[in-house]
Design an enzyme around this catalytic site. Structure first.
Site, mmCIF file in Angstrom:
data_model
loop_
_atom_site.group_PDB
_atom_site.id
_atom_site.type_symbol
_atom_site.label_atom_id
_atom_site.label_comp_id
_atom_site.label_asym_id
_atom_site.label_seq_id
_atom_site.Cartn_x
_atom_site.Cartn_y
_atom_site.Cartn_z
ATOM 1 N N ARG A 205 7.613 9.842 -3.128
ATOM 2 C CA ARG A 205 8.286 9.298 -2.219
ATOM 3 C C ARG A 205 8.593 10.961 -1.524
ATOM 4 O O ARG A 205 9.613 11.408 -3.513
ATOM 5 C CB ARG A 205 9.378 8.898 -2.133
ATOM 6 C CG ARG A 205 9.247 7.150 -1.928
ATOM 7 C CD ARG A 205 8.341 7.025 -0.447
ATOM 8 N NE ARG A 205 7.724 6.038 -0.203
ATOM 9 C CZ ARG A 205 6.247 5.369 -0.218
ATOM 10 N NH1 ARG A 205 5.651 5.735 -0.202
ATOM 11 N NH2 ARG A 205 6.429 4.507 -0.009
ATOM 12 N N HIS B 11 1.126 12.559 4.020
ATOM 13 C CA HIS B 11 1.429 11.167 4.141
ATOM 14 C C HIS B 11 -0.667 10.249 3.487
ATOM 15 O O HIS B 11 0.072 8.716 4.304
ATOM 16 C CB HIS B 11 2.629 10.314 3.637
ATOM 17 C CG HIS B 11 3.159 9.294 3.595
ATOM 18 N ND1 HIS B 11 4.809 8.853 3.392
ATOM 19 C CD2 HIS B 11 2.511 8.430 2.196
ATOM 20 C CE1 HIS B 11 4.850 7.692 2.301
ATOM 21 N NE2 HIS B 11 3.833 7.308 1.604
HETATM 22 P P1 NDP Z 1 5.337 -0.225 -9.821
HETATM 23 O O1 NDP Z 1 6.470 -0.870 -8.852
HETATM 24 O O2 NDP Z 1 4.048 -1.492 -10.637
HETATM 25 O O3 NDP Z 1 5.619 1.219 -11.226
HETATM 26 C C1 NDP Z 1 6.709 1.792 -10.940
HETATM 27 C C2 NDP Z 1 6.334 2.405 -12.401
HETATM 28 O O4 NDP Z 1 7.945 2.876 -11.979
HETATM 29 C C3 NDP Z 1 7.269 1.130 -13.026
HETATM 30 O O5 NDP Z 1 6.367 1.941 -14.895
HETATM 31 C C4 NDP Z 1 7.738 1.719 -13.263
HETATM 32 O O6 NDP Z 1 8.812 1.617 -15.085
HETATM 33 C C5 NDP Z 1 8.581 3.344 -12.823
HETATM 34 N N1 NDP Z 1 10.180 3.226 -12.609
HETATM 35 C C6 NDP Z 1 10.432 2.585 -12.199
HETATM 36 N N2 NDP Z 1 11.771 3.711 -12.107
HETATM 37 C C7 NDP Z 1 11.892 4.712 -13.194
HETATM 38 C C8 NDP Z 1 13.140 5.303 -13.730
HETATM 39 N N3 NDP Z 1 14.181 5.177 -12.873
HETATM 40 N N4 NDP Z 1 13.127 5.393 -14.610
HETATM 41 C C9 NDP Z 1 11.614 5.683 -15.275
HETATM 42 N N5 NDP Z 1 10.350 5.368 -15.346
HETATM 43 C C10 NDP Z 1 10.939 4.192 -13.546
HETATM 44 O O7 NDP Z 1 5.141 0.741 -8.627
HETATM 45 P P2 NDP Z 1 3.203 1.207 -8.002
HETATM 46 O O8 NDP Z 1 2.697 1.677 -9.157
HETATM 47 O O9 NDP Z 1 2.135 0.113 -7.444
HETATM 48 O O10 NDP Z 1 3.463 2.631 -7.103
HETATM 49 C C11 NDP Z 1 4.498 3.832 -6.970
HETATM 50 C C12 NDP Z 1 5.140 4.019 -5.799
HETATM 51 O O11 NDP Z 1 4.368 5.276 -5.139
HETATM 52 C C13 NDP Z 1 4.975 3.362 -4.697
HETATM 53 O O12 NDP Z 1 6.742 2.743 -4.700
HETATM 54 C C14 NDP Z 1 5.413 4.238 -3.348
HETATM 55 O O13 NDP Z 1 6.809 4.709 -3.686
HETATM 56 C C15 NDP Z 1 4.041 5.290 -4.072
HETATM 57 N N6 NDP Z 1 2.770 5.261 -3.108
HETATM 58 C C16 NDP Z 1 2.280 5.982 -2.600
HETATM 59 C C17 NDP Z 1 1.660 6.370 -1.850
HETATM 60 C C18 NDP Z 1 1.124 7.456 -0.997
HETATM 61 O O14 NDP Z 1 -0.115 7.259 0.067
HETATM 62 N N7 NDP Z 1 2.192 8.513 -0.921
HETATM 63 C C19 NDP Z 1 0.939 4.733 -1.811
HETATM 64 C C20 NDP Z 1 1.229 3.958 -2.080
HETATM 65 C C21 NDP Z 1 2.447 4.131 -3.597
HETATM 66 P P3 NDP Z 1 8.336 -0.364 -16.227
HETATM 67 O O15 NDP Z 1 7.045 0.023 -15.812
HETATM 68 O O16 NDP Z 1 9.425 0.070 -17.278
HETATM 69 O O17 NDP Z 1 9.491 -0.460 -14.678
HETATM 70 C C1 OXD Z 2 3.048 3.281 0.068
HETATM 71 C C2 OXD Z 2 2.436 3.825 0.710
HETATM 72 O O1 OXD Z 2 3.862 2.034 -0.571
HETATM 73 O O2 OXD Z 2 1.603 4.032 2.034
HETATM 74 O O3 OXD Z 2 1.786 2.222 0.379
HETATM 75 O O4 OXD Z 2 3.144 4.604 1.262
#
Ligand code: NDP
Ligand code: OXD
Length: 311
Positions: free
Chosen positions: A226, A274
């Site tokens: 993000r 995005h």
């Molecule tokens: P998940 O919730 O499945 O995974 C998040 C991961 O981040 C977990 O492994 C978590 O750790 C880790 N994490 C969160 N906070 C911290 C922290 N403070 N320190 C260390 N590790 C942390 O999310 P997704 O994989 O489904 O998606 C991730 C992000 O990708 C979304 O939130 C979104 O912002 C972005 N995204 C962007 C898109 C785009 O088109 N650009 C499309 C889709 C998503 P733990 O496993 O230990 O909980």
């Molecule tokens: C999502 C994105 O979070 O598109 O799905 O960024």
């Protein structure tokens, strides 16, 4: 399942594709697309990218709020009733899209494509050494549904892969690091850093000078998390100083960037609007229907957000 309304408030064209899946698989549910809400008291389920105003009072019988995307940072979590389940999107289509985008970005950086682009613009024919994938160290911040899927593909390419997350994970072929104590070691061995962290208070401004300074000189950055996670001035300074080599940014703050913003024409920044990945209507509707069945059966839903952690 009792008759009720499932309200969808996101891209309407994609909503019509959700509606077809619902009609076929869950005909007793009245699937409606915003702003056609029908009787608000009948709305038990809502899928939204941007939530409607005053959600709680508008839909007094709402039982589950689904994000139509993977992120949930667009919701004001403090304004939602603590007992209302919030579910993020975990579906094969969005995962596949992210694997494609990040593979493309990492392969491009690995094979020096930004440098060849600059050389082409300068009229230079200058081959650079080709490094095998095994000699390139990729690090993925975030080992969630997207981070792990991306890493599985990068391992297949033969890259030397590591991941970092809050809690400990095991991913075949990947060195997994966790928490503040694992971050330094993870960064010190990362030639190309991919950010797939959710936006929370803990990750806002995380991609800044102190983090960049821990990477090997000339490292690449792929930012698909993000926009507010990146400190813009620190990125520009790190690129200028050569601490970072090139950056691929799919997310910015704000989106779109204003005209004249330094990122638009920066020779070491590749911008996309995005689009790294998008929820795919057919597979998303199927996953949501499966979650509705789980909810009705009192089983845990896939992608349930931990309201304390904020993701
Ligand atoms: P998940 O919730 O499945 O995974 C998040 C991961 O981040 C977990 O492994 C978590 O750790 C880790 N994490 C969160 N906070 C911290 C922290 N403070 N320190 C260390 N590790 C942390 O999310 P997704 O994989 O489904 O998606 C991730 C992000 O990708 C979304 O939130 C979104 O912002 C972005 N995204 C962007 C898109 C785009 O088109 N650009 C499309 C889709 C998503 P733990 O496993 O230990 O909980
Ligand atoms: C999502 C994105 O979070 O598109 O799905 O960024």
């Amino acid at each position: 399942m009792q008759p009720c309304t499932f309200l969808y408030k996101s891209d309407a064209a994609r909503g019509r594709q959700w509606a077809e899946v619902f009609r076929e698989r869950l005909p007793m549910v009245d699937f409606r697309i915003w702003p056609d809400v029908g009787d608000p008291a009948q709305v038990r389920f809502l899928a939204a990218w941007e939530p409607p105003p005053d959600l709680v009072h508008s839909f007094p019988n709402l039982q589950v709020l689904f994000s139509s995307g993977a992120g949930v940072d667009q919701f004001d979590l403090a304004a939602l009733p603590p007992t209302l389940p919030l579910v993020r999107m975990v579906e094969p289509g969005i995962i596949h899209g992210m694997v494609e985008y990040v593979s493309h970005a990492v392969l491009g950086l690995h094979r020096d494509m930004p440098q060849y682009r600059r050389q082409q613009q300068a009229g230079q024919w200058q081959p650079l050494p080709v490094r095998p994938a095994s000699a390139r160290r990729i690090g993925v911040l975030g080992l969630g549904s997207l981070g792990q899927a991306v890493l599985r593909r990068l391992v297949d390419f033969g890259f030397d892969c590591a991941g970092w997350s809050r809690s400990s994970h095991e991913v075949p072929g990947v060195q997994c690091h966790a928490g503040a104590e694992g971050l330094g070691r993870f960064l010190a061995r990362t030639d190309i850093l991919v950010c797939l962290l959710p936006l929370t208070d803990a990750t806002r401004g995380f991609l800044g000078a102190p983090l960049f300074a821990q990477l090997p000189r000339g490292a690449g950055l792929v930012q698909v998390g993000r926009g507010p996670q990146l400190v813009e001035a620190d990125l520009l300074a790190a690129l200028e100083a050569g601490q970072l080599g090139d950056a691929v940014l799919d997310v910015t703050d704000p989106e779109p960037l204003p005209a004249g913003h330094a990122f638009w024409r920066h020779p070491r920044i590749q911008l996309t609007p995005h689009i790294a990945s998008m929820t795919q209507p057919q597979s998303a509707a199927e996953v949501v229907i499966d979650n509705l069945r789980r909810f009705e059966a009192g089983e845990p839903m896939t992608g349930l957000v931990d309201r304390i952690k904020g993701y």
